[in-house]
Design a protein around this motif. Structure first.
Motif, PDB file in Angstrom:
ATOM      1  N   GLN A  10      36.657  18.197  69.914  1.00  0.00           N
ATOM      2  CA  GLN A  10      35.852  17.959  68.628  1.00  0.00           C
ATOM      3  C   GLN A  10      36.112  19.269  67.635  1.00  0.00           C
ATOM      4  O   GLN A  10      36.382  20.252  68.075  1.00  0.00           O
ATOM      5  N   VAL A  11      35.930  18.813  66.362  1.00  0.00           N
ATOM      6  CA  VAL A  11      36.104  19.734  65.437  1.00  0.00           C
ATOM      7  C   VAL A  11      35.074  20.993  65.481  1.00  0.00           C
ATOM      8  O   VAL A  11      34.960  21.997  65.475  1.00  0.00           O
ATOM      9  N   ASP A  12      33.902  20.617  65.835  1.00  0.00           N
ATOM     10  CA  ASP A  12      32.542  21.155  65.937  1.00  0.00           C
ATOM     11  C   ASP A  12      32.112  20.575  67.332  1.00  0.00           C
ATOM     12  O   ASP A  12      31.919  19.806  67.819  1.00  0.00           O
ATOM     13  N   ALA A  13      31.789  21.898  68.249  1.00  0.00           N
ATOM     14  CA  ALA A  13      31.328  21.639  69.557  1.00  0.00           C
ATOM     15  C   ALA A  13      30.176  20.638  69.777  1.00  0.00           C
ATOM     16  O   ALA A  13      29.874  20.068  70.743  1.00  0.00           O
ATOM     17  N   SER A  14      29.185  20.452  68.575  1.00  0.00           N
ATOM     18  CA  SER A  14      28.195  19.800  68.830  1.00  0.00           C
ATOM     19  C   SER A  14      28.144  18.383  68.056  1.00  0.00           C
ATOM     20  O   SER A  14      27.446  17.527  68.378  1.00  0.00           O
ATOM     21  N   ASP A  15      29.568  18.100  67.656  1.00  0.00           N
ATOM     22  CA  ASP A  15      29.626  16.850  66.887  1.00  0.00           C
ATOM     23  C   ASP A  15      29.539  15.772  67.680  1.00  0.00           C
ATOM     24  O   ASP A  15      28.771  14.511  67.513  1.00  0.00           O
ATOM     25  N   SER A  16      29.899  15.678  69.070  1.00  0.00           N
ATOM     26  CA  SER A  16      29.775  14.425  69.754  1.00  0.00           C
ATOM     27  C   SER A  16      28.549  14.080  70.241  1.00  0.00           C
ATOM     28  O   SER A  16      27.815  13.182  70.023  1.00  0.00           O
ATOM     29  N   ARG A  17      27.811  15.229  70.727  1.00  0.00           N
ATOM     30  CA  ARG A  17      26.234  15.090  70.960  1.00  0.00           C
ATOM     31  C   ARG A  17      25.596  14.695  69.725  1.00  0.00           C
ATOM     32  O   ARG A  17      24.709  13.742  70.128  1.00  0.00           O
ATOM     33  N   GLN A  18      25.687  15.450  68.762  1.00  0.00           N
ATOM     34  CA  GLN A  18      24.762  15.052  67.425  1.00  0.00           C
ATOM     35  C   GLN A  18      25.003  13.741  67.150  1.00  0.00           C
ATOM     36  O   GLN A  18      23.891  13.094  66.525  1.00  0.00           O
ATOM     37  N   LYS A  19      26.378  13.324  66.950  1.00  0.00           N
ATOM     38  CA  LYS A  19      26.447  11.951  66.464  1.00  0.00           C
ATOM     39  C   LYS A  19      26.537  10.797  67.364  1.00  0.00           C
ATOM     40  O   LYS A  19      27.114   9.739  67.290  1.00  0.00           O
ATOM     41  N   GLY A  20      26.367  10.942  68.474  1.00  0.00           N
ATOM     42  CA  GLY A  20      26.135  10.009  69.601  1.00  0.00           C
ATOM     43  C   GLY A  20      27.486   9.475  70.110  1.00  0.00           C
ATOM     44  O   GLY A  20      27.757   8.569  70.889  1.00  0.00           O
ATOM     45  N   GLY A  21      28.801  10.473  69.850  1.00  0.00           N
ATOM     46  CA  GLY A  21      30.030  10.129  70.337  1.00  0.00           C
ATOM     47  C   GLY A  21      30.132  10.554  71.681  1.00  0.00           C
ATOM     48  O   GLY A  21      29.599  11.105  72.440  1.00  0.00           O
ATOM     49  N   THR A  22      31.500  10.106  72.338  1.00  0.00           N
ATOM     50  CA  THR A  22      31.761  10.609  73.418  1.00  0.00           C
ATOM     51  C   THR A  22      33.032  11.673  73.606  1.00  0.00           C
ATOM     52  O   THR A  22      33.163  12.350  74.518  1.00  0.00           O
ATOM     53  N   GLY A  23      33.817  11.744  72.392  1.00  0.00           N
ATOM     54  CA  GLY A  23      34.667  12.718  72.480  1.00  0.00           C
ATOM     55  C   GLY A  23      35.946  12.260  72.945  1.00  0.00           C
ATOM     56  O   GLY A  23      37.129  12.744  73.127  1.00  0.00           O
ATOM     57  N   LEU A  24      35.974  10.795  73.412  1.00  0.00           N
ATOM     58  CA  LEU A  24      37.215  10.208  73.956  1.00  0.00           C
ATOM     59  C   LEU A  24      37.551   9.133  72.951  1.00  0.00           C
ATOM     60  O   LEU A  24      38.697   8.602  73.018  1.00  0.00           O
ATOM     61  N   GLY A  25      37.128   8.865  71.673  1.00  0.00           N
ATOM     62  CA  GLY A  25      37.559   7.740  70.782  1.00  0.00           C
ATOM     63  C   GLY A  25      38.853   7.950  70.338  1.00  0.00           C
ATOM     64  O   GLY A  25      39.584   6.928  70.575  1.00  0.00           O
ATOM     65  N   LEU A  26      39.299   9.136  69.958  1.00  0.00           N
ATOM     66  CA  LEU A  26      40.460   9.136  69.275  1.00  0.00           C
ATOM     67  C   LEU A  26      41.718   9.169  70.462  1.00  0.00           C
ATOM     68  O   LEU A  26      42.730   8.832  70.353  1.00  0.00           O
ATOM     69  N   ALA A  27      41.429   9.762  71.568  1.00  0.00           N
ATOM     70  CA  ALA A  27      42.217   9.856  72.757  1.00  0.00           C
ATOM     71  C   ALA A  27      42.461   8.350  73.036  1.00  0.00           C
ATOM     72  O   ALA A  27      43.717   7.899  73.385  1.00  0.00           O
ATOM     73  N   ILE A  28      41.432   7.375  73.177  1.00  0.00           N
ATOM     74  CA  ILE A  28      41.737   6.055  73.347  1.00  0.00           C
ATOM     75  C   ILE A  28      42.580   5.383  72.279  1.00  0.00           C
ATOM     76  O   ILE A  28      43.429   4.773  72.567  1.00  0.00           O
TER      77      ILE A  28
END
Ligand code: ADP
Length: 274
Positions: free
Chosen positions: A211-229
């Motif tokens: 993530q750009v910001d360590a809190s991005d995925s948690r705050q926005k409900g993402g998984t941090g895997l979207g772009l890898a997929i």
């Protein structure tokens, strides 16, 4: 290097020589390290929503909120959101794993680009409305592509989802698709007017849990895997994916697909289709 020594015998117990096998285990060690790292990240990603669920439901179970049904309801809703996050996480991990281990058989077929974009829009419509984001598509009606529609819609959904999450309200997100004759490709773009991505992160964000910001995925409900997929799917379809961005102004995610028809028939896109 890993060394193995085996003594050589001459039929009896007398040792007449020895065999030393040296094996380069650098790659294996590296794989083991990556696996450990992945498991540790996943455990952490799972633990965070689990603690929220335990905390929220704990308050309700203990009866502390019996006189405050409103707060109790909020706690249940927090638990629910975190359960959904866990489900997304597990689904994403499974999808990525299937893609990376080559277990995915892409079902190629001719699909109108317009309908892929429409399908993607209908799955993110609710989120866009909630964020007051306007979605627009500029896709030629006669643009057909050769791809696996389900996975391709998944790429578009992930990209538009991100664009919505990282854009302020009252902005627009545009999706375009065009055939580029000189390169024999079809190029999609998802353009937002959001917060943008720093130049040094433009590549890394396509890695798992980056993530750009360590809190991005948690705050926005993402998984941090979207772009890898997305990257995996696009590569599997023979294309390439990248991002361009201006901080504070917005980002554009591009991906391409090869245009088999161009090579076969010397023309761009089929206009007629039964
Ligand atoms: P996530 O679930 O965190 O969205 P992704 O792999 O989809 O995981 O995205 C990785 C990170 O890339 C995001 O957490 C965010 O920091 C950044 N990012 C992705 N898309 C955008 C965008 N359109 N605008 C700004 N930042 C983005």
């Amino acid at each position: 290097l890993e060394a193995h020594y085996s003594p050589l015998h001459n039929g009896s117990t007398t040792v007449t020589g020895g065999l030393i096998v040296l094996r380069d285990v650098t790659r294996q060690r590296e794989l083991e390290r990556l696996k450990r790292e992945f498991i540790s990240i996943i455990s952490h990603e799972i633990r965070t929503p689990l603690s929220s669920i335990r905390g929220a439901l704990g308050l309700v179970a203990e009866g502390i909120l019996d006189d405050d049904p409103q707060t109790a309801k909020e706690m249940v809703s927090i638990a629910n959101n975190n359960i959904e996050r866990l489900v997304r996480l597990v689904n994403d991990i499974l999808a990525l794993n299937r893609l990376e281990s080559g277990q995915v058989d892409l079902k190629y077929q001719w699909c109108p680009a317009v309908s892929l974009v429409q399908q993607a829009f209908s799955s993110v419509e609710a989120l866009a409305t909630a964020h007051q984001i306007h979605l627009e598509a500029t896709v030629p009606n006669d643009l057909w592509i050769w791809a696996d529609p389900d996975w391709l819609v998944q790429v578009l959904v992930n990209l538009v989802n991100n664009a919505i999450k990282f854009s302020p309200p009252q902005t627009a997100i545009a999706v375009t698709a065009e055939a580029i004759a000189s390169e024999s490709i079809i190029q999609f773009a998802v353009i937002d007017q959001g917060r943008g991505i720093p130049a040094d992160k433009l590549q890394t964000i396509f890695g798992r849990f980056q993530q750009v910001d360590a809190s991005d995925s948690r705050q926005k409900g993402g998984t941090g895997l979207g772009l890898a997929i997305c990257r995996r799917i696009v590569q599997q379809n023979g294309g390439r994916i990248w991002a361009e961005s201006a901080l504070g102004k917005g980002s554009t995610f591009y991906f391409t697909l090869p245009h088999p028809e161009h090579q076969e028939e010397g023309r761009f896109f089929k206009v007629e289709r039964s």
